[in-house]
Design an enzyme around this catalytic site. Structure first.
Site, PDB file in Angstrom:
ATOM      1  N   ASN A   7       5.966  -7.015  -2.275  1.00 46.41           N
ATOM      2  CA  ASN A   7       4.527  -6.909  -1.999  1.00 46.41           C
ATOM      3  C   ASN A   7       3.827  -7.912  -2.917  1.00 46.41           C
ATOM      4  O   ASN A   7       3.689  -7.670  -4.108  1.00 46.41           O
ATOM      5  CB  ASN A   7       4.066  -5.470  -2.288  1.00 46.41           C
ATOM      6  CG  ASN A   7       2.556  -5.324  -2.207  1.00 46.41           C
ATOM      7  OD1 ASN A   7       1.862  -6.217  -1.720  1.00 46.41           O
ATOM      8  ND2 ASN A   7       2.044  -4.186  -2.676  1.00 46.41           N
ATOM      9  N   TRP A   8       3.443  -9.032  -2.338  1.00 44.61           N
ATOM     10  CA  TRP A   8       2.840 -10.103  -3.145  1.00 44.61           C
ATOM     11  C   TRP A   8       1.431  -9.752  -3.621  1.00 44.61           C
ATOM     12  O   TRP A   8       0.867 -10.459  -4.461  1.00 44.61           O
ATOM     13  CB  TRP A   8       2.777 -11.398  -2.327  1.00 44.61           C
ATOM     14  CG  TRP A   8       4.083 -12.110  -2.189  1.00 44.61           C
ATOM     15  CD1 TRP A   8       5.321 -11.666  -2.580  1.00 44.61           C
ATOM     16  CD2 TRP A   8       4.285 -13.406  -1.610  1.00 44.61           C
ATOM     17  NE1 TRP A   8       6.272 -12.608  -2.268  1.00 44.61           N
ATOM     18  CE2 TRP A   8       5.657 -13.683  -1.678  1.00 44.61           C
ATOM     19  CE3 TRP A   8       3.435 -14.356  -1.038  1.00 44.61           C
ATOM     20  CZ2 TRP A   8       6.209 -14.872  -1.197  1.00 44.61           C
ATOM     21  CZ3 TRP A   8       3.977 -15.537  -0.556  1.00 44.61           C
ATOM     22  CH2 TRP A   8       5.355 -15.788  -0.637  1.00 44.61           C
ATOM     23  N   LYS A   9       0.852  -8.699  -3.031  1.00 40.96           N
ATOM     24  CA  LYS A   9      -0.537  -8.334  -3.352  1.00 40.96           C
ATOM     25  C   LYS A   9      -1.436  -9.574  -3.200  1.00 40.96           C
ATOM     26  O   LYS A   9      -1.197 -10.382  -2.300  1.00 40.96           O
ATOM     27  CB  LYS A   9      -0.631  -7.716  -4.744  1.00 40.96           C
ATOM     28  CG  LYS A   9       0.349  -6.550  -4.904  1.00 40.96           C
ATOM     29  CD  LYS A   9       0.055  -5.690  -6.074  1.00 40.96           C
ATOM     30  CE  LYS A   9       1.076  -4.562  -6.138  1.00 40.96           C
ATOM     31  NZ  LYS A   9       0.782  -3.581  -7.161  1.00 40.96           N
ATOM     32  N   HIS A  95      -1.167   1.984   1.068  1.00 41.47           N
ATOM     33  CA  HIS A  95      -0.891   1.605  -0.318  1.00 41.47           C
ATOM     34  C   HIS A  95      -1.995   2.184  -1.211  1.00 41.47           C
ATOM     35  O   HIS A  95      -3.167   2.217  -0.823  1.00 41.47           O
ATOM     36  CB  HIS A  95      -0.834   0.080  -0.460  1.00 41.47           C
ATOM     37  CG  HIS A  95      -0.279  -0.345  -1.782  1.00 41.47           C
ATOM     38  ND1 HIS A  95      -1.052  -0.337  -2.916  1.00 41.47           N
ATOM     39  CD2 HIS A  95       0.957  -0.731  -2.156  1.00 41.47           C
ATOM     40  CE1 HIS A  95      -0.303  -0.715  -3.941  1.00 41.47           C
ATOM     41  NE2 HIS A  95       0.928  -0.953  -3.500  1.00 41.47           N
ATOM     42  N   GLU A 165       5.590   5.798  -3.829  1.00 38.36           N
ATOM     43  CA  GLU A 165       5.055   5.026  -4.951  1.00 38.36           C
ATOM     44  C   GLU A 165       4.159   5.924  -5.794  1.00 38.36           C
ATOM     45  O   GLU A 165       2.955   6.066  -5.495  1.00 38.36           O
ATOM     46  CB  GLU A 165       4.232   3.845  -4.438  1.00 38.36           C
ATOM     47  CG  GLU A 165       5.037   2.825  -3.666  1.00 38.36           C
ATOM     48  CD  GLU A 165       4.438   1.440  -3.802  1.00 38.36           C
ATOM     49  OE1 GLU A 165       5.152   0.523  -4.217  1.00 38.36           O
ATOM     50  OE2 GLU A 165       3.241   1.262  -3.510  1.00 38.36           O
ATOM     51  N   GLY A 171       1.955  -0.961 -11.101  1.00 38.32           N
ATOM     52  CA  GLY A 171       1.095  -2.043 -11.579  1.00 38.32           C
ATOM     53  C   GLY A 171       0.977  -2.144 -13.090  1.00 38.32           C
ATOM     54  O   GLY A 171       1.655  -1.456 -13.850  1.00 38.32           O
ATOM     55  N   SER A 213       6.664  -0.525 -10.449  1.00 38.74           N
ATOM     56  CA  SER A 213       7.234  -1.223 -11.609  1.00 38.74           C
ATOM     57  C   SER A 213       8.735  -1.469 -11.505  1.00 38.74           C
ATOM     58  O   SER A 213       9.440  -1.428 -12.516  1.00 38.74           O
ATOM     59  CB  SER A 213       6.922  -0.453 -12.901  1.00 38.74           C
ATOM     60  OG  SER A 213       5.535  -0.336 -13.074  1.00 38.74           O
ATOM     61  N   GLY A 234       6.531  -4.975  -6.373  1.00 34.34           N
ATOM     62  CA  GLY A 234       5.253  -5.673  -6.518  1.00 34.34           C
ATOM     63  C   GLY A 234       5.387  -6.933  -7.359  1.00 34.34           C
ATOM     64  O   GLY A 234       5.934  -7.943  -6.912  1.00 34.34           O
TER      65      GLY A 234
HETATM   66  P1  PGA Z   1       4.508  -3.048  -9.036  1.00 32.89           P
HETATM   67  O1  PGA Z   1       3.789  -2.751  -7.639  1.00 32.89           O
HETATM   68  O2  PGA Z   1       5.972  -3.263  -8.734  1.00 32.89           O
HETATM   69  O3  PGA Z   1       3.841  -4.260  -9.559  1.00 32.89           O
HETATM   70  O4  PGA Z   1       4.278  -1.824  -9.898  1.00 32.89           O
HETATM   71  C1  PGA Z   1       4.388  -1.983  -6.658  1.00 32.89           C
HETATM   72  C2  PGA Z   1       3.433  -1.795  -5.512  1.00 32.89           C
HETATM   73  O5  PGA Z   1       2.228  -1.590  -5.783  1.00 32.89           O
HETATM   74  O6  PGA Z   1       3.812  -1.873  -4.332  1.00 32.89           O
END
Ligand code: PGA
Length: 257
Positions: A7-9, A95, A165, A171, A213, A234
């Site tokens: 998930n590149w956000k 999400h 999640e 995050g 994470s 992420g």
């Molecule tokens: P993260 O994000 O791996 O940076 O914690 C995961 C996500 O929000 O899908």
């Protein structure tokens, strides 16, 4: 079957960088040959065109969000129907960051159905804000799944993925990482909820993955002891060298099994 989704956000800053990350990731994936493992990245909508031109079979392209109405007076938004012309394979829905922006259970359900209508496999994210001692967090997860899947035809259920999640583990503001044991408890519960809803044979076809994470150091624990069929990654997914190390470990595990 195992599934790893990046998930590149809201990354990276330019289409040029996006193409480089995509190409580097797909190139490194060439050395990982495993028919039981699918890998994809969910990218910002604005990069779909450029990435589409560089599309490789070993790295599916997915989207992170879209409006459930095909068109409308929605300044600044893009509809799932518009995105569908780029033929994304996966669509993130529910999400926690989108829920925070206002996506409630109704919206999550509408987006799930719209993704399905366009043959984009929905990855439905569920997770609790906190773990209360009475186990109410399980009720939160049950409700999220039930509401997201309202009106879903039984034949379509095999195409959904549930991503667990826990919000407290996601995050840069994550309180701490979840343990594989905490993940296992919820994974078992998610499978029970799905079984109650759709029957055991259908529920068995749904992939349940973990996100929060995940990095090259902890990824294997979730696969080995967390009871999941894959990972939603992420931050680590925008660094090809990191992402590949995660994919590699899961692939090796899948081969050993
Ligand atoms: P993260 O994000 O791996 O940076 O914690 C995961 C996500 O929000 O899908």
């Amino acid at each position: 079957m195992y599934l790893i989704i990046g998930n590149w956000k809201m990354h990276p800053e330019s289409a040029k960088e996006a193409v480089k990350i995509y190409k580097d990731t797909s190139k490194s994936l060439l050395k990982i040959k495993n028919k039981n493992l699918k890998v994809g990245v969910c990218v910002p909508n604005v990069f779909l065109f450029e990435l589409g031109k560089n599309k490789k079979n070993n790295l599916a392209i997915g989207v992170q969000d879209g409006h459930f109405n095909p068109t409308g007076a929605e300044t600044g938004l893009t509809s799932i129907k518009m995105l569908a012309s780029y033929k994304p394979v996966y669509g993130l829905v529910g999400h926690s960051e989108a829920r925070l922006r206002g996506d409630d259970d109704y919206v999550v359900n509408q987006k799930t159905l719209e993704f399905m209508r366009h043959k984009i496999n929905p990855i439905i994210c569920v997770g609790e804000h906190m773990r209360d001692p009475h186990g109410d967090y399980l009720k939160v997860i049950k409700k999220q799944i039930e509401q997201a899947c309202l009106g879903l035809a039984k034949k379509d259920v095999a195409n959904i993925t549930i991503a667990y999640e826990p919000i407290w583990a996601i995050g840069n503001n994550a309180k701490r990482e979840a343990t594989p044991e905490e993940c296992l408890e919820v994974t078992i519960y998610i499978r029970k909820v799905l079984t109650d809803m759709f029957g055991v044979e259908t529920a068995k076809k749904v992939l349940v993955i973990y996100g929060g994470s995940v990095d090259k150091g902890d990824c294997l624990g979730f696969i080995e002891h967390g009871g999941v069929d894959g990972l939603l990654v992420g931050r680590a997914s925008i660094v090809p060298g990191e992402f590949i190390k995660i994919v590699e470990q899961v692939s090796n595990y899948a081969k050993r099994k």
